[in-house]
Design a protein around this motif. Structure first.
Motif, PDB file in Angstrom:
ATOM      1  N   LEU A  84       0.832  -1.204   0.000  1.00 52.48           N
ATOM      2  CA  LEU A  84       0.000   0.000   0.000  1.00 52.48           C
ATOM      3  C   LEU A  84       0.866   1.252   0.000  1.00 52.48           C
ATOM      4  CD1 LEU A  84      -2.616  -0.658   2.850  1.00 52.48           C
ATOM      5  CD2 LEU A  84      -2.978  -0.962   0.403  1.00 52.48           C
ATOM      6  N   ASN A  85       0.288   2.328  -0.487  1.00 45.81           N
ATOM      7  CA  ASN A  85       0.874   3.656  -0.331  1.00 45.81           C
ATOM      8  C   ASN A  85      -0.255   4.667  -0.480  1.00 45.81           C
ATOM      9  OD1 ASN A  85       2.840   5.582   0.091  1.00 45.81           O
ATOM     10  ND2 ASN A  85       3.537   5.642  -2.043  1.00 45.81           N
ATOM     11  N   SER A  86       0.025   5.899  -0.127  1.00 44.08           N
ATOM     12  CA  SER A  86      -0.897   6.999  -0.401  1.00 44.08           C
ATOM     13  C   SER A  86      -0.162   8.063  -1.187  1.00 44.08           C
ATOM     14  CB  SER A  86      -1.435   7.606   0.895  1.00 44.08           C
ATOM     15  OG  SER A  86      -2.254   8.737   0.602  1.00 44.08           O
ATOM     16  N   LEU A  87      -0.762   8.528  -2.268  1.00 44.16           N
ATOM     17  CA  LEU A  87      -0.193   9.604  -3.085  1.00 44.16           C
ATOM     18  C   LEU A  87      -0.741  10.959  -2.694  1.00 44.16           C
ATOM     19  CD1 LEU A  87      -0.171   7.946  -6.632  1.00 44.16           C
ATOM     20  CD2 LEU A  87       1.584   7.903  -4.849  1.00 44.16           C
ATOM     21  N   GLY A  88      -1.599  11.008  -1.654  1.00 41.91           N
ATOM     22  CA  GLY A  88      -2.091  12.284  -1.165  1.00 41.91           C
ATOM     23  C   GLY A  88      -2.942  13.021  -2.173  1.00 41.91           C
ATOM     24  N   GLN A  89      -2.978  14.337  -1.982  1.00 43.83           N
ATOM     25  CA  GLN A  89      -3.747  15.228  -2.847  1.00 43.83           C
ATOM     26  C   GLN A  89      -2.807  16.129  -3.640  1.00 43.83           C
ATOM     27  OE1 GLN A  89      -6.644  14.563  -3.375  1.00 43.83           O
ATOM     28  NE2 GLN A  89      -7.816  14.005  -1.536  1.00 43.83           N
ATOM     29  N   PRO A  90      -3.306  16.837  -4.673  1.00 41.17           N
ATOM     30  CA  PRO A  90      -2.417  17.609  -5.554  1.00 41.17           C
ATOM     31  C   PRO A  90      -1.480  18.571  -4.832  1.00 41.17           C
ATOM     32  CG  PRO A  90      -4.590  17.431  -6.538  1.00 41.17           C
ATOM     33  CD  PRO A  90      -4.696  16.805  -5.183  1.00 41.17           C
TER      34      PRO A  90
ATOM     35  N   ALA B  56       4.225  19.851  -3.193  1.00 37.65           N
ATOM     36  CA  ALA B  56       5.297  20.117  -2.227  1.00 37.65           C
ATOM     37  C   ALA B  56       6.345  19.012  -2.280  1.00 37.65           C
ATOM     38  CB  ALA B  56       4.708  20.236  -0.821  1.00 37.65           C
ATOM     39  N   HIS B  57       5.882  17.772  -2.376  1.00 37.33           N
ATOM     40  CA  HIS B  57       6.820  16.662  -2.471  1.00 37.33           C
ATOM     41  C   HIS B  57       7.590  16.723  -3.779  1.00 37.33           C
ATOM     42  CE1 HIS B  57       7.738  12.463  -3.833  1.00 37.33           C
ATOM     43  NE2 HIS B  57       8.380  12.497  -2.690  1.00 37.33           N
ATOM     44  N   ARG B  58       6.940  17.103  -4.850  1.00 33.47           N
ATOM     45  CA  ARG B  58       7.592  17.180  -6.164  1.00 33.47           C
ATOM     46  C   ARG B  58       8.774  18.136  -6.122  1.00 33.47           C
ATOM     47  NH1 ARG B  58       6.110  17.070 -11.861  1.00 33.47           N
ATOM     48  NH2 ARG B  58       7.196  18.722 -12.955  1.00 33.47           N
ATOM     49  N   ALA B  59       8.579  19.299  -5.502  1.00 36.62           N
ATOM     50  CA  ALA B  59       9.666  20.280  -5.428  1.00 36.62           C
ATOM     51  C   ALA B  59      10.851  19.716  -4.648  1.00 36.62           C
ATOM     52  CB  ALA B  59       9.161  21.564  -4.774  1.00 36.62           C
ATOM     53  N   ALA B  60      10.550  19.026  -3.522  1.00 38.14           N
ATOM     54  CA  ALA B  60      11.626  18.440  -2.723  1.00 38.14           C
ATOM     55  C   ALA B  60      12.310  17.305  -3.480  1.00 38.14           C
ATOM     56  CB  ALA B  60      11.062  17.937  -1.396  1.00 38.14           C
ATOM     57  N   LEU B  61      11.547  16.532  -4.226  1.00 39.50           N
ATOM     58  CA  LEU B  61      12.105  15.414  -4.970  1.00 39.50           C
ATOM     59  C   LEU B  61      12.999  15.893  -6.110  1.00 39.50           C
ATOM     60  CD1 LEU B  61      12.338  12.432  -5.584  1.00 39.50           C
ATOM     61  CD2 LEU B  61      10.148  12.556  -6.798  1.00 39.50           C
ATOM     62  N   ILE B  62      12.556  16.920  -6.825  1.00 41.48           N
ATOM     63  CA  ILE B  62      13.390  17.455  -7.917  1.00 41.48           C
ATOM     64  C   ILE B  62      14.711  17.965  -7.366  1.00 41.48           C
ATOM     65  CG2 ILE B  62      13.578  19.323  -9.598  1.00 41.48           C
ATOM     66  CD1 ILE B  62      10.604  18.953 -10.188  1.00 41.48           C
ATOM     67  N   ALA B  63      14.658  18.644  -6.228  1.00 46.22           N
ATOM     68  CA  ALA B  63      15.899  19.130  -5.611  1.00 46.22           C
ATOM     69  C   ALA B  63      16.821  17.960  -5.261  1.00 46.22           C
ATOM     70  CB  ALA B  63      15.569  19.941  -4.358  1.00 46.22           C
ATOM     71  N   HIS B  64      16.248  16.863  -4.767  1.00 48.68           N
ATOM     72  CA  HIS B  64      17.039  15.675  -4.443  1.00 48.68           C
ATOM     73  C   HIS B  64      17.641  15.060  -5.703  1.00 48.68           C
ATOM     74  CE1 HIS B  64      18.082  11.887  -2.421  1.00 48.68           C
ATOM     75  NE2 HIS B  64      17.515  11.253  -3.434  1.00 48.68           N
TER      76      HIS B  64
ATOM     77  N   ALA C  24      15.981   8.631 -16.407  1.00 46.67           N
ATOM     78  CA  ALA C  24      15.695   9.407 -15.201  1.00 46.67           C
ATOM     79  C   ALA C  24      15.982  10.889 -15.419  1.00 46.67           C
ATOM     80  CB  ALA C  24      16.521   8.872 -14.040  1.00 46.67           C
ATOM     81  N   ARG C  25      17.036  11.204 -16.118  1.00 44.92           N
ATOM     82  CA  ARG C  25      17.336  12.622 -16.390  1.00 44.92           C
ATOM     83  C   ARG C  25      16.249  13.258 -17.248  1.00 44.92           C
ATOM     84  NH1 ARG C  25      23.919  12.838 -17.450  1.00 44.92           N
ATOM     85  NH2 ARG C  25      24.491  11.709 -15.538  1.00 44.92           N
ATOM     86  N   ARG C  26      15.738  12.474 -18.190  1.00 44.71           N
ATOM     87  CA  ARG C  26      14.682  13.009 -19.046  1.00 44.71           C
ATOM     88  C   ARG C  26      13.411  13.280 -18.250  1.00 44.71           C
ATOM     89  NH1 ARG C  26      10.637  10.836 -21.963  1.00 44.71           N
ATOM     90  NH2 ARG C  26      11.197   8.701 -21.364  1.00 44.71           N
ATOM     91  N   ARG C  27      13.151  12.448 -17.240  1.00 44.68           N
ATOM     92  CA  ARG C  27      11.919  12.577 -16.466  1.00 44.68           C
ATOM     93  C   ARG C  27      12.076  13.420 -15.201  1.00 44.68           C
ATOM     94  NH1 ARG C  27       9.168   6.567 -16.515  1.00 44.68           N
ATOM     95  NH2 ARG C  27       7.954   6.885 -18.405  1.00 44.68           N
ATOM     96  N   MET C  28      13.261  13.841 -14.915  1.00 46.44           N
ATOM     97  CA  MET C  28      13.545  14.489 -13.646  1.00 46.44           C
ATOM     98  C   MET C  28      12.626  15.671 -13.367  1.00 46.44           C
ATOM     99  SD  MET C  28      17.241  15.796 -12.234  1.00 46.44           S
ATOM    100  CE  MET C  28      17.571  16.751 -13.713  1.00 46.44           C
ATOM    101  N   HIS C  29      12.285  16.423 -14.383  1.00 44.47           N
ATOM    102  CA  HIS C  29      11.418  17.591 -14.199  1.00 44.47           C
ATOM    103  C   HIS C  29       9.991  17.350 -14.691  1.00 44.47           C
ATOM    104  CE1 HIS C  29      15.507  19.406 -14.146  1.00 44.47           C
ATOM    105  NE2 HIS C  29      14.972  20.091 -13.157  1.00 44.47           N
ATOM    106  N   SER C  30       9.816  16.434 -15.652  1.00 48.19           N
ATOM    107  CA  SER C  30       8.471  16.221 -16.199  1.00 48.19           C
ATOM    108  C   SER C  30       7.650  15.253 -15.359  1.00 48.19           C
ATOM    109  CB  SER C  30       8.561  15.708 -17.639  1.00 48.19           C
ATOM    110  OG  SER C  30       9.232  14.448 -17.673  1.00 48.19           O
ATOM    111  N   ASN C  31       8.273  14.218 -14.806  1.00 54.59           N
ATOM    112  CA  ASN C  31       7.548  13.214 -14.017  1.00 54.59           C
ATOM    113  C   ASN C  31       8.499  12.604 -12.985  1.00 54.59           C
ATOM    114  OD1 ASN C  31       5.673  11.415 -13.072  1.00 54.59           O
ATOM    115  ND2 ASN C  31       5.274  10.418 -15.028  1.00 54.59           N
TER     116      ASN C  31
ATOM    117  N   ALA D  86      16.905   7.012  -0.568  1.00 52.53           N
ATOM    118  CA  ALA D  86      17.156   8.202   0.257  1.00 52.53           C
ATOM    119  C   ALA D  86      16.288   9.395  -0.140  1.00 52.53           C
ATOM    120  CB  ALA D  86      18.638   8.589   0.164  1.00 52.53           C
ATOM    121  N   ALA D  87      15.474   9.253  -1.177  1.00 48.64           N
ATOM    122  CA  ALA D  87      14.669  10.375  -1.669  1.00 48.64           C
ATOM    123  C   ALA D  87      13.581  10.747  -0.668  1.00 48.64           C
ATOM    124  CB  ALA D  87      14.045  10.002  -3.008  1.00 48.64           C
ATOM    125  N   PRO D  88      13.140  11.989  -0.681  1.00 50.46           N
ATOM    126  CA  PRO D  88      12.010  12.393   0.188  1.00 50.46           C
ATOM    127  C   PRO D  88      10.797  11.512  -0.108  1.00 50.46           C
ATOM    128  CG  PRO D  88      13.009  14.313  -0.867  1.00 50.46           C
ATOM    129  CD  PRO D  88      13.624  13.113  -1.506  1.00 50.46           C
TER     130      PRO D  88
END
Length: 427
Positions: free
Chosen positions: A167-173, A178-186, A198-205, A223-225
């Motif tokens: 199971l997991n939860s993807l939360g709401q938009p 907020a997670h997306r911004a932290a993940l891109i920084a990581h 991964a480099r191609r998707r780093m900012h798009s998905n 180790a990602a957020p």
């Protein structure tokens, strides 16, 4: 000699022949009964849809849309069309078009082929089949739990004991943003270990980068957020409500923070049932909640949740534990001699079918020895013999092929007008 060369089937498009096709029918019948027990009704949607339905609903930077869809321009009207790569978008389109949710939420299912241009491997083909189950218009974790409990029951019906739930939860938009911004920084901090995809998707998905199977990226991904750590109170309450209901039912599960699924439309609950018995393709069933998709595709906002099961993988698992014996072609095989015997056999076969028995009449006029070999190969429980002696006596000879009859005899004479009742009581 024919001027045409033999034509082979397309790569990844698998023929299903008897007796394997009989197993498919068994599984489909079991699945329909299982779904009816929970009040789910069948919906049938076209194989072909407008391409924009999938690019909008699934997401333009998903593997399916970028690499796997069978799309083409119809030369007759210049429309861009796609053979469905999954069921959900088409079902939602149909529900909107026909105002299907106007008076109440709906529980529906579909079964059939879907198409993705993937590398064929065990349990995965370019034309494959799905059982797709959707609960449209239901907002709460109670229905998320209902779907998961349904699946737990299906595994029990099929005798599958080694499928585990993640199971997991993807939360709401807003939480995902907020997670997306932290993940891109990581990801930017670890760009040196990212592969080309991964480099191609780093900012798009960026969320899909965490779903990598690349061993060199596992430490970075671990180790990602975690999106789970960005969930607000309502999203956490939804997840905890689901878990409480699974705990009530005794269904074991594991939180997998990297479980994201392959489609863009999910929110809140996502889940997969996985096994180690199918090699690298271990996911038997996946699904989750997609509360924004109906509005995204032009309908009135409404919540929804569902799942899809790969039928080839499910059948593979089921047959690993099933009997090796092929399903019988019939229950009764009618052997005969002469034209009069064949005609009598045909009439008797109809009376057996009227009684609910499955019957085959030997075609042609070969000898009894050949007919008995064919009767045995058919898997029938009994052979009914109609030769000259039987026609004169007005009674068929019933020969039991698998074991003695319940009366203890290997072979018995039964009047023609009593044959259907006699066999119905004993088979």
């Amino acid at each position: 000699m024919s001027e045409f060369k033999k034509v082979a089937g397309l790569t990844g498009m698998k023929d299903t022949l008897p007796p394997e096709s009989a197993r498919w029918e068994e599984l489909e019948a079991l699945v329909r009964d299982w779904l009816a027990g929970y009040g789910y009704q069948n919906m049938r949607t076209p194989v072909l849809e407008h391409t924009r339905l999938f690019t909008r609903g699934i997401g333009e930077v998903t593997d399916i849309v970028e690499k796997e869809m069978y799309s083409f321009v119809d030369p007759l009207n210049d429309e861009r069309l796609t053979m469905r790569p999954e069921f959900t978008a088409g079902i939602v389109r149909s529900a909107i078009e026909h105002n299907f949710l106007y008076d109440r939420p709906r529980r529906i299912y579909a079964m059939g082929p879907v198409f993705r241009h993937e590398r064929p491997q065990r349990g995965r083909y370019r034309q494959f089949h799905q059982i797709d189950v959707e609960a449209l218009g239901f907002p709460g974790p109670d229905v998320d739990a209902e779907l998961i409990l349904m699946l737990a029951r299906l595994w029990r019906l099929l005798g599958l004991n080694d499928i585990r739930l993640e199971l997991n939860s993807l939360g709401q938009p807003a939480e995902r943003a907020a997670h997306r911004a932290a993940l891109i920084a990581h990801l930017e901090k670890h760009v040196d270990v990212l592969d080309e995809e991964a480099r191609r998707r780093m900012h798009s998905n960026p969320l899909r980068v965490l779903d990598t199977k690349n061993p060199a990226m596992q430490d970075m991904a671990n180790a990602a957020p975690r999106l789970f750590d960005f969930l607000g109170a309502e999203s956490l309450a939804h997840y905890q409500g689901l878990c409480a209901r699974l705990d009530d039912a005794g269904v074991a599960y594991t939180l997998n923070p990297r479980l994201v699924r392959g489609l863009d439309y999910y929110n809140l609950t996502v889940f997969e049932w996985v096994t180690d018995r199918l090699g690298a393709q271990g996911t038997v069933c996946g699904g989750g909640r997609y509360d924004g998709l109906i509005e995204l595709l032009g309908g009135k906002p409404a919540p929804a949740v569902g799942f899809a099961i790969g039928m080839e993988r499910l059948l593979d698992l089921w047959l690993q534990d099933a009997s090796e014996r092929a399903p019988a072609e019939c229950q009764v095989y009618l052997a005969h001699q002469g034209d009069d015997g064949q005609r009598r056999a045909a009439r008797l076969a109809e009376s057996l079918r009227d009684a609910g028995l499955r019957a085959l009449v030997h075609a042609g006029s070969t000898g009894f020895k050949s007919q008995f070999r064919r009767a045995d190969a058919s898997g029938a429980a009994a052979a009914v013999i109609i030769g000259g002696d039987e026609l004169a006596a007005g009674a068929a000879t019933v020969k039991w092929l698998r074991a003695d009859s319940p009366d203890g005899a290997q072979q018995e004479s039964v009047a023609f007008d009593q044959l259907a009742q006699y066999l119905k009581q004993r088979i």
